[in-house]
Design a protein around this motif. Sequence first.
Motif, PDB file in Angstrom:
ATOM      1  N   HIS A  67      39.413  41.854  14.278  1.00 55.45           N
ATOM      2  CA  HIS A  67      39.935  42.690  15.365  1.00 55.45           C
ATOM      3  C   HIS A  67      40.624  43.907  14.768  1.00 55.45           C
ATOM      4  CE1 HIS A  67      39.342  39.543  18.450  1.00 55.45           C
ATOM      5  NE2 HIS A  67      39.604  38.721  17.452  1.00 55.45           N
ATOM      6  N   CYS A 117      44.173  45.451  20.526  1.00 57.46           N
ATOM      7  CA  CYS A 117      42.915  45.467  19.780  1.00 57.46           C
ATOM      8  C   CYS A 117      42.132  46.684  20.230  1.00 57.46           C
ATOM      9  CB  CYS A 117      42.122  44.203  20.072  1.00 57.46           C
ATOM     10  SG  CYS A 117      40.511  44.195  19.259  1.00 57.46           S
ATOM     11  N   ILE A 123      38.875  47.032  20.046  1.00 61.96           N
ATOM     12  CA  ILE A 123      37.610  46.700  20.709  1.00 61.96           C
ATOM     13  C   ILE A 123      37.911  46.827  22.198  1.00 61.96           C
ATOM     14  CG2 ILE A 123      35.981  44.835  21.228  1.00 61.96           C
ATOM     15  CD1 ILE A 123      36.351  43.901  18.324  1.00 61.96           C
ATOM     16  N   HIS A 146      37.928  43.918  24.430  1.00 59.12           N
ATOM     17  CA  HIS A 146      39.033  42.981  24.163  1.00 59.12           C
ATOM     18  C   HIS A 146      40.342  43.499  24.749  1.00 59.12           C
ATOM     19  CE1 HIS A 146      37.054  40.980  20.384  1.00 59.12           C
ATOM     20  NE2 HIS A 146      36.305  40.919  21.459  1.00 59.12           N
ATOM     21  N   MET A 169      43.725  41.788  25.491  1.00 58.73           N
ATOM     22  CA  MET A 169      44.266  41.904  24.140  1.00 58.73           C
ATOM     23  C   MET A 169      45.113  43.163  24.007  1.00 58.73           C
ATOM     24  SD  MET A 169      41.876  40.854  20.942  1.00 58.73           S
ATOM     25  CE  MET A 169      42.514  39.618  19.810  1.00 58.73           C
TER      26      MET A 169
HETATM   27 CU   LIG Z   1      39.655  42.371  19.380  1.00 56.86          CU
END
Ligand SMILES: [Cu+2]
Length: 588
Positions: free
Chosen positions: A497, A571, A573, A576, A581
């Motif tokens: 991550h 994170c 991403i 995510h 996240m």
């Molecule tokens: Cu992530």
Amino acid sequence: MDRRRFLRATSLTGGALLFPGLDTAPARATPGRGLPSVDHPLYLDPIADPDAIPRFVRELPRPARVDLSNGGSRTIAMAPARQDVLGCGPELRTPVWGFGQVGRAGAGRAPVTWPGPTVVARRHRPVRIHWANALPFGHLLPVDTTIHWAYTGTDHTLAGTGVPPVVHLPGAHTGAGDDGHPEAWYTLGGATGPRFVRTRSCYDNDQEAATLWYHDHTMGLTRLNVYAGLAGFYLLRDDRELALLGRNRLPAGRYELELAIQDRMFHPDGRLAYPDAPADSPRWPGGPSIRPEFYGQVITVNGRAWPYLEVEPRQYRLRLLNASNSRFYRLSAGGGWPFPVTQIGADNGFLHEPHRLDGPLVLSPGERADLIVDFRDHRGATFELTNDAPTPFPYGAPVAPPADRVLQFRVTRPYDRRVAEPRLPGAFRDAPYRVAGRPARTRRLLLLNGRDEFGRPRPRLGTVEHGALGWKDPITETPRLNTSEVWEVFNTTFETHPIHLHLAHFQVLERASFTATRDPRTGALSDIRIGRTRPPEVGESGPKDTVMVPPGSVTRVKAHFDRRGVYVWHCHILEHEEHDMMRNYEVV
Ligand SMILES: [Cu+2]
């Protein structure tokens, strides 16, 4: 040609032959019918066959530049546009959302583009940018309203209230009111998120030269708004860099290029495609569902699919940004570097010394790399920038063609003898980058996997002591103003991550593997045993705001917190970050 050059040139040809039959695919769009289509389980409608999209037939676009190196204010609007992304002719232009500068004194508006224009700013010269919202009443892409998003718990709708954007400048040292917090969104009609302060963001630029970028950061819409095109570069220069440029120690002008790499999917008529299939859950209420990650098979650079870049046989400065939603890139030219590549900078500034790459360059979403690429010995050669990063990274599926190609370099532009070749300095800093001061405390943070109420995978943040914590749980990270802290991020998931902090720049200290006992209910860790530590990669030794935290490892960073207020860490991403996240932290 001497023997050494001859061998290099022939080995290049050998490199190109590693991919027979995949060089330049012809455009295969049928007029009026669009591109050949294929079915894909994540999309309700057919998508364009990625193999039918021509590669290396259109030149790399260079974003326009907005010169704010003397400071001042500008208006940059977010608005819809149509753009030739696929190189298949005017009938297959792609509707995108982009940024365009609105002219001063009634001069009109510059074209709206994806990526937006590159802002060039200078240290100690503050700029103010009015990020004007000219987005439509309705989204370009399927919106999942089951996750926590801007309009959760409100009466607003996209059709009635419009699209709520907010712009964040990763790596910028800004006050909390100018940071582009995900809940600081605003609409055309005047609706605002709970943390909205103003639409004119002040960027103090009181930090060293860096490859910054701007992008939408709206709660629950970031992945879609960025995917639609809402991202651009912000290059900050300082006296040291300007002196290097003035003494011809760095490639400048047309030899300095910014490259935003993003993966996409398309419908046969040229429209952007983003997964819209329902979730695989008996409890699913219907409608599009967010996915654990998004991986597109069409690789774009600066908003164009698989472009080529014609270069002179000389040195270039390439400022790379991975602006993809989920995809990591492990970049090389067919596995190695047949031409010298030297990294000179990381996310937020220069490395201490130039670092000659002896292997592929890994860039996670949100990370930047400042590179010097030397084509001097390769007149006439052609190279492909390739990617072999598994999805998810690093233990996922190998990259399947055509997503293993990014860009083609053609060393075919005649050498301009009027421009002297720059000579790189031996060092860019007086000493290696360090975050000064004894850390006031060490925090132990956690990355873990969970499930949401529909049984969908949901990655989480948390603390080692508490286990998983969500967006609405009370803030647990409260660094005191003007202190430094060590954040230890423990990753208990099976993928890397990229962890990003707003406001604070950090020094990557080290990584280590660990074992621990996990509370089955909360995810909290106990009985932690830490293995041998490893230093960061050389390319991570400059100032950073995004760091890869590999699976089964603890990654330690040291950050300095010197502005008060609520910021986020998350994170990078994007799938995510939005599910779930991302957490607030507060400098107190
Ligand atoms: Cu992530």
